[in-house]
Design a protein around this motif. Structure first.
Motif, mmCIF file in Angstrom:
data_model
loop_
_atom_site.group_PDB
_atom_site.id
_atom_site.type_symbol
_atom_site.label_atom_id
_atom_site.label_comp_id
_atom_site.label_asym_id
_atom_site.label_seq_id
_atom_site.Cartn_x
_atom_site.Cartn_y
_atom_site.Cartn_z
ATOM 1 N N THR A 171 47.047 49.303 37.416
ATOM 2 C CA THR A 171 46.349 49.831 38.580
ATOM 3 C C THR A 171 46.339 48.819 39.714
ATOM 4 O OG1 THR A 171 44.172 48.975 37.978
ATOM 5 C CG2 THR A 171 44.842 51.062 36.979
ATOM 6 N N ARG A 172 45.925 49.273 40.886
ATOM 7 C CA ARG A 172 45.841 48.368 42.036
ATOM 8 C C ARG A 172 44.804 47.276 41.804
ATOM 9 N NH1 ARG A 172 42.138 50.892 46.472
ATOM 10 N NH2 ARG A 172 40.879 52.357 45.291
ATOM 11 N N TYR A 173 43.764 47.576 41.010
ATOM 12 C CA TYR A 173 42.769 46.560 40.696
ATOM 13 C C TYR A 173 43.374 45.473 39.823
ATOM 14 C CZ TYR A 173 39.509 50.004 42.525
ATOM 15 O OH TYR A 173 38.867 50.898 43.343
ATOM 16 N N GLU A 174 44.220 45.865 38.878
ATOM 17 C CA GLU A 174 44.869 44.861 38.052
ATOM 18 C C GLU A 174 45.842 44.022 38.868
ATOM 19 O OE1 GLU A 174 46.063 45.152 33.763
ATOM 20 O OE2 GLU A 174 48.034 45.492 34.672
ATOM 21 N N GLN A 175 46.569 44.653 39.755
ATOM 22 C CA GLN A 175 47.509 43.903 40.577
ATOM 23 C C GLN A 175 46.782 42.871 41.440
ATOM 24 O OE1 GLN A 175 50.873 44.036 40.282
ATOM 25 N NE2 GLN A 175 50.321 45.343 38.534
ATOM 26 N N LYS A 176 45.616 43.229 41.939
ATOM 27 C CA LYS A 176 44.813 42.272 42.707
ATOM 28 C C LYS A 176 44.367 41.123 41.817
ATOM 29 C CE LYS A 176 40.588 41.792 45.439
ATOM 30 N NZ LYS A 176 39.371 42.466 45.962
ATOM 31 N N ALA A 177 43.932 41.433 40.592
ATOM 32 C CA ALA A 177 43.498 40.384 39.669
ATOM 33 C C ALA A 177 44.636 39.417 39.363
ATOM 34 C CB ALA A 177 42.984 41.018 38.377
ATOM 35 N N LEU A 178 45.825 39.945 39.147
ATOM 36 C CA LEU A 178 46.971 39.090 38.849
ATOM 37 C C LEU A 178 47.318 38.203 40.039
ATOM 38 C CD1 LEU A 178 49.160 41.682 36.926
ATOM 39 C CD2 LEU A 178 47.992 39.699 35.944
ATOM 40 N N ARG A 179 47.252 38.765 41.246
ATOM 41 C CA ARG A 179 47.538 37.958 42.439
ATOM 42 C C ARG A 179 46.554 36.817 42.590
ATOM 43 N NH1 ARG A 179 48.192 43.115 44.836
ATOM 44 N NH2 ARG A 179 46.153 42.914 45.864
ATOM 45 N N GLU A 180 45.318 37.067 42.171
ATOM 46 C CA GLU A 180 44.269 36.061 42.328
ATOM 47 C C GLU A 180 44.128 35.160 41.109
ATOM 48 O OE1 GLU A 180 40.794 38.261 43.461
ATOM 49 O OE2 GLU A 180 41.640 38.849 45.413
ATOM 50 N N GLY A 181 45.046 35.297 40.150
ATOM 51 C CA GLY A 181 45.094 34.390 39.013
ATOM 52 C C GLY A 181 44.161 34.701 37.869
ATOM 53 N N ARG A 182 43.586 35.892 37.827
ATOM 54 C CA ARG A 182 42.716 36.261 36.713
ATOM 55 C C ARG A 182 43.537 36.925 35.602
ATOM 56 N NH1 ARG A 182 39.827 37.753 41.215
ATOM 57 N NH2 ARG A 182 40.200 39.971 40.881
ATOM 58 N N VAL A 183 43.063 36.789 34.379
ATOM 59 C CA VAL A 183 43.816 37.246 33.209
ATOM 60 C C VAL A 183 43.257 38.568 32.706
ATOM 61 C CG1 VAL A 183 44.520 36.693 30.861
ATOM 62 C CG2 VAL A 183 44.321 34.859 32.571
ATOM 63 N N PRO A 184 44.064 39.619 32.661
ATOM 64 C CA PRO A 184 43.586 40.898 32.129
ATOM 65 C C PRO A 184 43.365 40.837 30.613
ATOM 66 C CG PRO A 184 45.515 41.193 33.541
ATOM 67 C CD PRO A 184 45.403 39.733 33.245
#
Length: 238
Positions: free
Chosen positions: A215-228
């Motif tokens: 999702t777009r929320y996951e893509q934002k998390a990945l860009r900001e260096g957070r781990v799903p």
């Protein structure tokens, strides 16, 4: 801000936004033209003050029912609907901008096995029959990062108890989040409410599900260096 969403029953707090940026004309058209047809009947208190259980067989023609709790922009829900035409999927989302985005995606994908409740999932819990849902998704929920707000998270008894009631024994509950403390609270609370965590090793929560749609929320998390984290639970028999 909290507001009363069920005045006939009493006070029920709702936290978060219902509206965001001004809707585009096309999004307003989706809401005006499509939402009423896709909204499941008997969920609102005006329609169903007695909270009579809904007829899921009538809603989805006897197909198994899944539930997505807070579908965001709707990309995952539409993906699942297109990949699983033999299933009916109910999505609940109080943020009207997200609802409008979903309706546009439904039109584009031409999926028909969906129902959309533009409101709090607790209203849906009020009218879903016991043991009626075969799969549920909680994907990148609002993290409410401040400690004093943790009680607002979905993974609390207020939400997990009715979720357990409406899920069939053996039903799957998927949770995706990039917030480590949300993972902690999820792993503490969900197993206390009739679920077992299906994980045998780290790869089971580090690896996306085979049918996952980022999702777009996951893509934002990945860009900001957070781990799903991808957590899978199964509803156990009472």
């Amino acid at each position: 801000m909290a507001e009363n969403t069920t005045p006939e029953r009493g006070w029920r707090n709702f936290y978060g936004r219902r509206h965001g940026k001004t809707l585009r004309d096309s999004q307003r058209e989706y809401l005006d033209a499509d939402l009423a047809e896709l909204a499941p009947p008997g969920v609102t208190w005006t329609e169903n003050p007695e909270r009579t259980p809904m007829d899921l067989d009538a809603l989805f023609g006897g197909r198994p029912a899944w539930l997505e709790i807070g579908f965001g922009g709707g990309e995952h829900m539409v993906h699942q609907a297109s990949q699983n035409p033999d299933v009916g999927i109910i999505g609940c989302e109080p943020f009207i901008n997200g609802v409008a985005m979903l309706l546009g995606k439904i039109r584009k994908a031409e999926v028909s096995n969906v129902a959309v409740h533009p409101g709090d999932v607790r209203d849906m819990f009020d009218v879903l029959p016991d043991a009626s849902i075969e799969r549920a998704f909680l994907l990148y929920p609002d993290p409410w990062p401040k400690k004093r707000h943790h009680r607002r998270r979905f993974v609390t008894p207020e939400h997990l108890e009715p979720l357990a009631r409406v899920l069939k024994p053996g039903a799957i509950f998927r949770v995706a989040t990039d917030i480590e403390d949300y993972v902690r609270q999820t792993l503490e609370q969900v197993p206390r409410h009739g679920f077992e965590w299906l994980a045998e090793g780290p790869e089971d929560w580090r690896t996306p599900w085979a049918d996952w749609y980022s999702t777009r929320y996951e893509q934002k998390a990945l860009r900001e260096g957070r781990v799903p984290h991808y957590l899978t639970f199964r509803r156990v028999a009472d």
